[in-house]
Design a protein around this motif. Structure first.
Motif, PDB file in Angstrom:
ATOM      1  N   PRO A 148      61.002  11.271  20.134  1.00 43.70           N
ATOM      2  CA  PRO A 148      61.029  12.727  19.960  1.00 43.70           C
ATOM      3  C   PRO A 148      59.819  13.171  19.142  1.00 43.70           C
ATOM      4  O   PRO A 148      59.071  12.327  18.622  1.00 43.70           O
ATOM      5  CB  PRO A 148      62.317  12.949  19.160  1.00 43.70           C
ATOM      6  CG  PRO A 148      62.462  11.706  18.345  1.00 43.70           C
ATOM      7  CD  PRO A 148      61.938  10.593  19.228  1.00 43.70           C
ATOM      8  N   PRO A 149      59.608  14.475  19.002  1.00 39.74           N
ATOM      9  CA  PRO A 149      58.561  14.926  18.088  1.00 39.74           C
ATOM     10  C   PRO A 149      58.831  14.412  16.670  1.00 39.74           C
ATOM     11  O   PRO A 149      59.975  14.292  16.257  1.00 39.74           O
ATOM     12  CB  PRO A 149      58.674  16.454  18.153  1.00 39.74           C
ATOM     13  CG  PRO A 149      59.339  16.727  19.461  1.00 39.74           C
ATOM     14  CD  PRO A 149      60.279  15.593  19.681  1.00 39.74           C
ATOM     15  N   TRP A 150      57.776  14.100  15.938  1.00 41.73           N
ATOM     16  CA  TRP A 150      57.874  13.640  14.551  1.00 41.73           C
ATOM     17  C   TRP A 150      58.858  12.474  14.421  1.00 41.73           C
ATOM     18  O   TRP A 150      59.803  12.499  13.638  1.00 41.73           O
ATOM     19  CB  TRP A 150      58.269  14.802  13.629  1.00 41.73           C
ATOM     20  CG  TRP A 150      57.278  15.910  13.725  1.00 41.73           C
ATOM     21  CD1 TRP A 150      55.997  15.926  13.246  1.00 41.73           C
ATOM     22  CD2 TRP A 150      57.457  17.157  14.408  1.00 41.73           C
ATOM     23  NE1 TRP A 150      55.364  17.094  13.581  1.00 41.73           N
ATOM     24  CE2 TRP A 150      56.241  17.888  14.290  1.00 41.73           C
ATOM     25  CE3 TRP A 150      58.521  17.743  15.098  1.00 41.73           C
ATOM     26  CZ2 TRP A 150      56.069  19.136  14.840  1.00 41.73           C
ATOM     27  CZ3 TRP A 150      58.351  18.998  15.645  1.00 41.73           C
ATOM     28  CH2 TRP A 150      57.131  19.683  15.511  1.00 41.73           C
ATOM     29  N   SER A 151      58.564  11.444  15.197  1.00 39.20           N
ATOM     30  CA  SER A 151      59.455  10.281  15.255  1.00 39.20           C
ATOM     31  C   SER A 151      58.969   9.125  14.385  1.00 39.20           C
ATOM     32  O   SER A 151      59.451   8.013  14.508  1.00 39.20           O
ATOM     33  CB  SER A 151      59.590   9.808  16.703  1.00 39.20           C
ATOM     34  OG  SER A 151      58.309   9.560  17.260  1.00 39.20           O
ATOM     35  N   ASN A 174      65.791  14.019  13.824  1.00 35.52           N
ATOM     36  CA  ASN A 174      65.036  14.128  15.075  1.00 35.52           C
ATOM     37  C   ASN A 174      65.469  13.072  16.091  1.00 35.52           C
ATOM     38  O   ASN A 174      65.616  13.356  17.279  1.00 35.52           O
ATOM     39  CB  ASN A 174      63.538  14.004  14.796  1.00 35.52           C
ATOM     40  CG  ASN A 174      62.981  15.203  14.057  1.00 35.52           C
ATOM     41  OD1 ASN A 174      63.580  16.275  14.042  1.00 35.52           O
ATOM     42  ND2 ASN A 174      61.843  15.025  13.420  1.00 35.52           N
TER      43      ASN A 174
END
Length: 290
Positions: free
Chosen positions: A230-233, A267
């Motif tokens: 995911p974003p910012w993983s 996240n």
């Protein structure tokens, strides 16, 4: 010769049907999520370092937050497991590497904890959260060893001959059969990518230049395995290069990085929830490797 060829084809087709059944079970939607936290640190309060790991500290904070969200978790400190090195069978030919691992067969005298314990735990997880310190500008040796051994889950099949698993010529024929008969639209008809659709995240502790290289290396490998980010993983917690290393832990365990570990957990959980009802076989890899 004709009968021998027919016998081989029957065996190859049998493995293909078994693998398709495995894929159907593996990629079916799950009701509950499970997180596996994998710590690659060798540091331990009761061992030579005389203190515990900062990367594992942040991993535990992330797992605690998963628990607050009513998501089941398990911590795997790799230093507490016997993991033998990968023997690189895959490079001989795809079908020379097997699942289960045929170099260290499960429940045998030469089987290790990877075969006997960890493969099953990895397959049972929806989210894999990897935590490692930076050691000499790279991931820890424990994490690298673990990542290498995961190759047995990424595409490998049952051996064509269980009594002679490393028959090179036979395994080349098996690889050739798969390349000619696999259908990318039928999961398990080719080499089964068992990580497909699993959600992954990364925690790294160390100074910035090393952390960026470790994260990049893990991203490339894990995404090639079929994992979803995911974003910012990922996150990395730095110390201060101007101070002695015994000062790093105080910074890396600060509230700022603890909150970042919680955000990472959030996240990853949101991505896993989105994918939970999906059939993971919607994702396609290269032809013949599905």
């Amino acid at each position: 010769m004709k009968n021998k060829k027919t016998t081989l084809e029957k065996r190859f087709l049998e493995i293909q049907e078994i693998t398709k059944a495995e894929a159907k079970k593996l990629f079916s939607p799950r009701k509950k999520l499970k997180v596996l936290g994998i710590s690659g640190s060798a540091r331990d309060t009761f061992d030579m370092a005389s203190e515990d790991s900062s990367s594992e500290f942040l991993l535990k904070k992330a797992l605690e937050y998963f628990n607050e969200m009513k998501i089941e978790t398990e911590l795997i400190p790799l230093r507490k497991f016997d993991i033998k090195p990968c023997k690189a069978c895959y490079s001989t030919t795809n079908a020379h590497c097997h699942c289960p691992c045929s170099c260290y067969p499960k429940n045998t005298e030469i089987g290790d904890d990877m075969s006997n314990i960890l493969y099953e735990k990895v397959l049972d997880a929806d989210i894999l959260l990897f935590a490692t310190p930076v050691n000499n500008f790279k991931m820890s040796s424990l994490m690298s060893l673990f990542i290498d051994r995961l190759i047995s889950l990424d595409g490998s099949l049952l051996p064509a001959d269980p009594l002679s698993t490393k028959d090179k010529n036979l395994n080349i024929k098996h690889t050739d059969f798969i390349s000619k008969n696999a259908d990318v639209n039928i999961p398990g008809s080719g080499f089964l990518r068992r990580f497909t659709g699993k959600v992954a995240g990364v925690i790294v502790t160390g100074h910035e230049e090393g952390a960026s290289m470790v994260i990049s290396s893990l991203f490339l490998t894990l995404n090639h395995y079929g994992m979803v980010f995911p974003p910012w993983s990922f996150m990395y917690a730095m110390g201060d290069v101007r101070k002695p290393t015994n000062e790093d832990g105080k910074i890396q365990r600060g509230q700022l990085f603890v909150e970042e570990a919680k955000s990472l957990a959030k996240n990853l959980s949101e991505m896993a929830k989105i994918l939970k009802k999906q059939n993971k076989s919607i994702w396609l890899s290269e032809p013949g490797i599905n």
